[in-house]
Motif scaffolding. Structure first.
Motif, PDB file in Angstrom:
ATOM      1  N   GLY A 131       0.815  -1.216   0.000  1.00  0.00           N
ATOM      2  CA  GLY A 131       0.000   0.000   0.000  1.00  0.00           C
ATOM      3  C   GLY A 131       0.845   1.260   0.000  1.00  0.00           C
ATOM      4  N   VAL A 132       1.888   1.280   0.819  1.00  0.00           N
ATOM      5  CA  VAL A 132       2.775   2.446   0.869  1.00  0.00           C
ATOM      6  C   VAL A 132       3.491   2.617  -0.474  1.00  0.00           C
ATOM      7  CG1 VAL A 132       4.838   3.422   1.980  1.00  0.00           C
ATOM      8  CG2 VAL A 132       3.052   2.346   3.378  1.00  0.00           C
ATOM      9  N   THR A 133       3.909   1.514  -1.063  1.00  0.00           N
ATOM     10  CA  THR A 133       4.585   1.569  -2.362  1.00  0.00           C
ATOM     11  C   THR A 133       3.639   2.091  -3.441  1.00  0.00           C
ATOM     12  OG1 THR A 133       6.000  -0.283  -1.706  1.00  0.00           O
ATOM     13  CG2 THR A 133       5.896   0.229  -4.055  1.00  0.00           C
ATOM     14  N   VAL A 134       2.400   1.604  -3.435  1.00  0.00           N
ATOM     15  CA  VAL A 134       1.400   2.088  -4.395  1.00  0.00           C
ATOM     16  C   VAL A 134       1.201   3.591  -4.225  1.00  0.00           C
ATOM     17  CG1 VAL A 134      -1.068   2.047  -4.973  1.00  0.00           C
ATOM     18  CG2 VAL A 134       0.203  -0.095  -4.775  1.00  0.00           C
ATOM     19  N   LEU A 135       1.087   4.047  -2.978  1.00  0.00           N
ATOM     20  CA  LEU A 135       0.881   5.477  -2.731  1.00  0.00           C
ATOM     21  C   LEU A 135       2.057   6.305  -3.251  1.00  0.00           C
ATOM     22  CD1 LEU A 135      -0.923   7.672  -1.538  1.00  0.00           C
ATOM     23  CD2 LEU A 135       0.177   7.266   0.669  1.00  0.00           C
ATOM     24  N   ALA A 136       3.273   5.840  -2.995  1.00  0.00           N
ATOM     25  CA  ALA A 136       4.456   6.571  -3.478  1.00  0.00           C
ATOM     26  C   ALA A 136       4.496   6.602  -5.006  1.00  0.00           C
ATOM     27  CB  ALA A 136       5.725   5.929  -2.919  1.00  0.00           C
ATOM     28  N   LEU A 137       4.236   5.464  -5.631  1.00  0.00           N
ATOM     29  CA  LEU A 137       4.233   5.417  -7.101  1.00  0.00           C
ATOM     30  C   LEU A 137       3.082   6.233  -7.681  1.00  0.00           C
ATOM     31  CD1 LEU A 137       5.170   1.671  -7.702  1.00  0.00           C
ATOM     32  CD2 LEU A 137       6.609   3.690  -8.101  1.00  0.00           C
ATOM     33  N   ALA A 138       1.949   6.258  -6.978  1.00  0.00           N
ATOM     34  CA  ALA A 138       0.810   7.064  -7.435  1.00  0.00           C
ATOM     35  C   ALA A 138       1.157   8.550  -7.417  1.00  0.00           C
ATOM     36  CB  ALA A 138      -0.419   6.791  -6.571  1.00  0.00           C
ATOM     37  N   PRO A 143      -4.768   3.498   0.115  1.00  0.00           N
ATOM     38  CA  PRO A 143      -3.617   3.403   1.023  1.00  0.00           C
ATOM     39  C   PRO A 143      -3.738   4.342   2.231  1.00  0.00           C
ATOM     40  CG  PRO A 143      -2.852   3.578  -1.245  1.00  0.00           C
ATOM     41  CD  PRO A 143      -4.340   3.823  -1.258  1.00  0.00           C
ATOM     42  N   VAL A 144      -4.257   5.540   2.011  1.00  0.00           N
ATOM     43  CA  VAL A 144      -4.416   6.486   3.125  1.00  0.00           C
ATOM     44  C   VAL A 144      -5.408   5.943   4.147  1.00  0.00           C
ATOM     45  CG1 VAL A 144      -5.249   8.789   3.764  1.00  0.00           C
ATOM     46  CG2 VAL A 144      -3.696   8.512   1.808  1.00  0.00           C
ATOM     47  N   SER A 145      -6.525   5.385   3.675  1.00  0.00           N
ATOM     48  CA  SER A 145      -7.513   4.842   4.617  1.00  0.00           C
ATOM     49  C   SER A 145      -6.945   3.643   5.371  1.00  0.00           C
ATOM     50  CB  SER A 145      -8.812   4.466   3.896  1.00  0.00           C
ATOM     51  OG  SER A 145      -8.635   3.345   3.046  1.00  0.00           O
ATOM     52  N   GLY A 146      -6.152   2.814   4.699  1.00  0.00           N
ATOM     53  CA  GLY A 146      -5.520   1.680   5.368  1.00  0.00           C
ATOM     54  C   GLY A 146      -4.503   2.135   6.406  1.00  0.00           C
ATOM     55  N   TYR A 147      -3.755   3.152   6.062  1.00  0.00           N
ATOM     56  CA  TYR A 147      -2.770   3.726   6.988  1.00  0.00           C
ATOM     57  C   TYR A 147      -3.467   4.271   8.238  1.00  0.00           C
ATOM     58  CZ  TYR A 147       0.933   7.035   8.454  1.00  0.00           C
ATOM     59  OH  TYR A 147       1.871   7.751   9.147  1.00  0.00           O
ATOM     60  N   LEU A 148      -4.523   5.039   8.024  1.00  0.00           N
ATOM     61  CA  LEU A 148      -5.260   5.608   9.153  1.00  0.00           C
ATOM     62  C   LEU A 148      -5.936   4.516   9.979  1.00  0.00           C
ATOM     63  CD1 LEU A 148      -6.815   8.765   7.441  1.00  0.00           C
ATOM     64  CD2 LEU A 148      -4.858   8.671   9.023  1.00  0.00           C
ATOM     65  N   TYR A 149      -6.438   3.486   9.323  1.00  0.00           N
ATOM     66  CA  TYR A 149      -7.044   2.359  10.026  1.00  0.00           C
ATOM     67  C   TYR A 149      -6.012   1.677  10.920  1.00  0.00           C
ATOM     68  CZ  TYR A 149      -8.815  -2.452  10.569  1.00  0.00           C
ATOM     69  OH  TYR A 149      -9.182  -3.679  11.058  1.00  0.00           O
ATOM     70  N   LEU A 167      -3.279   2.983  12.181  1.00  0.00           N
ATOM     71  CA  LEU A 167      -2.945   3.871  13.299  1.00  0.00           C
ATOM     72  C   LEU A 167      -4.071   3.916  14.329  1.00  0.00           C
ATOM     73  CD1 LEU A 167      -1.254   6.858  11.420  1.00  0.00           C
ATOM     74  CD2 LEU A 167      -0.141   4.979  12.663  1.00  0.00           C
ATOM     75  N   ALA A 168      -5.314   3.954  13.859  1.00  0.00           N
ATOM     76  CA  ALA A 168      -6.451   3.956  14.790  1.00  0.00           C
ATOM     77  C   ALA A 168      -6.489   2.669  15.605  1.00  0.00           C
ATOM     78  CB  ALA A 168      -7.763   4.157  14.033  1.00  0.00           C
ATOM     79  N   ALA A 169      -5.994   1.579  15.019  1.00  0.00           N
ATOM     80  CA  ALA A 169      -5.926   0.300  15.730  1.00  0.00           C
ATOM     81  C   ALA A 169      -4.730   0.254  16.676  1.00  0.00           C
ATOM     82  CB  ALA A 169      -5.845  -0.845  14.721  1.00  0.00           C
ATOM     83  N   GLY A 170      -3.909   1.297  16.659  1.00  0.00           N
ATOM     84  CA  GLY A 170      -2.744   1.339  17.534  1.00  0.00           C
ATOM     85  C   GLY A 170      -1.547   0.594  16.989  1.00  0.00           C
ATOM     86  N   ILE A 171      -1.548   0.342  15.681  1.00  0.00           N
ATOM     87  CA  ILE A 171      -0.451  -0.413  15.056  1.00  0.00           C
ATOM     88  C   ILE A 171       0.291   0.519  14.098  1.00  0.00           C
ATOM     89  CG2 ILE A 171       0.149  -2.412  13.649  1.00  0.00           C
ATOM     90  CD1 ILE A 171      -2.634  -3.560  14.554  1.00  0.00           C
ATOM     91  N   PRO A 172       1.507   0.906  14.447  1.00  0.00           N
ATOM     92  CA  PRO A 172       2.260   1.780  13.547  1.00  0.00           C
ATOM     93  C   PRO A 172       2.634   1.041  12.262  1.00  0.00           C
ATOM     94  CG  PRO A 172       3.643   1.087  15.375  1.00  0.00           C
ATOM     95  CD  PRO A 172       2.266   0.542  15.638  1.00  0.00           C
ATOM     96  N   VAL A 173       2.858   1.800  11.214  1.00  0.00           N
ATOM     97  CA  VAL A 173       3.289   1.226   9.942  1.00  0.00           C
ATOM     98  C   VAL A 173       4.793   1.459   9.817  1.00  0.00           C
ATOM     99  CG1 VAL A 173       3.038   1.313   7.433  1.00  0.00           C
ATOM    100  CG2 VAL A 173       1.032   1.642   8.895  1.00  0.00           C
ATOM    101  N   VAL A 174       5.522   0.367   9.650  1.00  0.00           N
ATOM    102  CA  VAL A 174       6.986   0.430   9.505  1.00  0.00           C
ATOM    103  C   VAL A 174       7.296  -0.133   8.117  1.00  0.00           C
ATOM    104  CG1 VAL A 174       9.217  -0.233  10.459  1.00  0.00           C
ATOM    105  CG2 VAL A 174       7.250   0.123  11.990  1.00  0.00           C
TER     106      VAL A 174
END
Length: 174
Positions: A50-57, A99-105, A107-114
Motif C-alpha cells: 500500500g505504501v509503495t502504491v501510494l508513493a508510485l501514485a 492506502p491512506v484509509s488503510g494507513y489511518l485504520y 494507526l487507529a488500531a494502535g499499530i504503527p506502519v513500519v
C-alpha cells in the motif's frame, strides 16, 4: 497512433500489478482465522504494498500533470470519452484514498506502519477504538469500489481492442 510515454506505461502497469497483489493479499490475510505469524507477515506485506502504491501514485500523478495523455481516436463518441475521463479520475482518487484509509485504520488500531520493517512512518493520529471500525469499513468499501472500477476499466479496454478495434489499448501496452 500516439502512445503514452514509457514512464507512464511503466507506472500504469507497475501500480496495477501492485494493487492486484495487495488486494489478493488483503483477501487472503483477512480469511486467516486468529492471529498467526503468517497472518501478521501478510499484514506487513499488505501495508508495504500500500505504501509503495501510494508513493508510485504520487510519481504517476506528477508525471500525468506534466505530460498530456494521448488524444482519443476521433471516432470515439464524446460521451465515451467523458465516461473514460470520469473513470480514470475515480481510479486516481481510489489509488490515493485506499492506502491512506488503510494507513489511518492501522494507526487507529494502535499499530504503527513500519515500511519494509525499517522505516517507521509518522503517527499522525492516536489509537482510537471508536474510529477504528469506521476506517476499516471505509477501507473495505473503497476497495470494493476499486474492484468494480477496475473491472469496468478492463472491460472497456477489451471492448476497444476486440469490438471497436480502434487501437486505444495499444497506447498503454508495453
Amino acid at each position: 497512433m500516439e502512445r503514452y510515454t514509457k514512464p507512464a506505461i511503466l507506472l500504469h502497469w507497475l501500480i496495477a500489478l501492485l494493487i492486484i497483489a495487495a488486494f489478493a493479499l488483503g483477501v487472503t490475510m483477512t480469511d486467516i482465522p486468529g492471529l498467526t505469524p503468517t497472518k501478521l507477515k501478510y499484514f506487513s506485506w499488505h501495508k508495504w504494498l500500500g505504501v509503495t502504491v501510494l508513493a508510485l501514485a504520487c510519481l504517476r500523478l506528477l508525471w500525468r500533470l506534466t505530460h498530456a495523455a494521448p488524444a482519443y481516436p476521433a471516432q470515439i463518441p464524446r460521451w465515451q470519452q467523458g465516461a473514460a475521463h470520469a473513470l480514470h479520475f475515480l481510479l486516481y482518487i481510489l489509488i490515493f484514498a485506499i492506502p491512506v484509509s488503510g494507513y489511518l485504520y492501522s494507526l487507529a488500531a494502535g499499530i504503527p506502519v513500519v515500511y519494509l520493517g525499517v522505516l517507521p512512518l509518522p503517527v499522525i493520529i492516536d489509537p482510537n477504538p471508536e474510529l477504528k471500525p469506521l476506517l476499516k469499513l471505509v477501507h473495505y468499501w473503497l476497495n470494493m469500489t476499486l474492484l468494480a472500477a477496475f473491472c469496468l476499466h478492463v472491460l472497456a479496454a477489451l471492448k476497444h481492442q476486440f469490438i471497436d478495434r480502434d487501437g486505444v489499448l495499444r497506447r498503454i501496452l508495453p
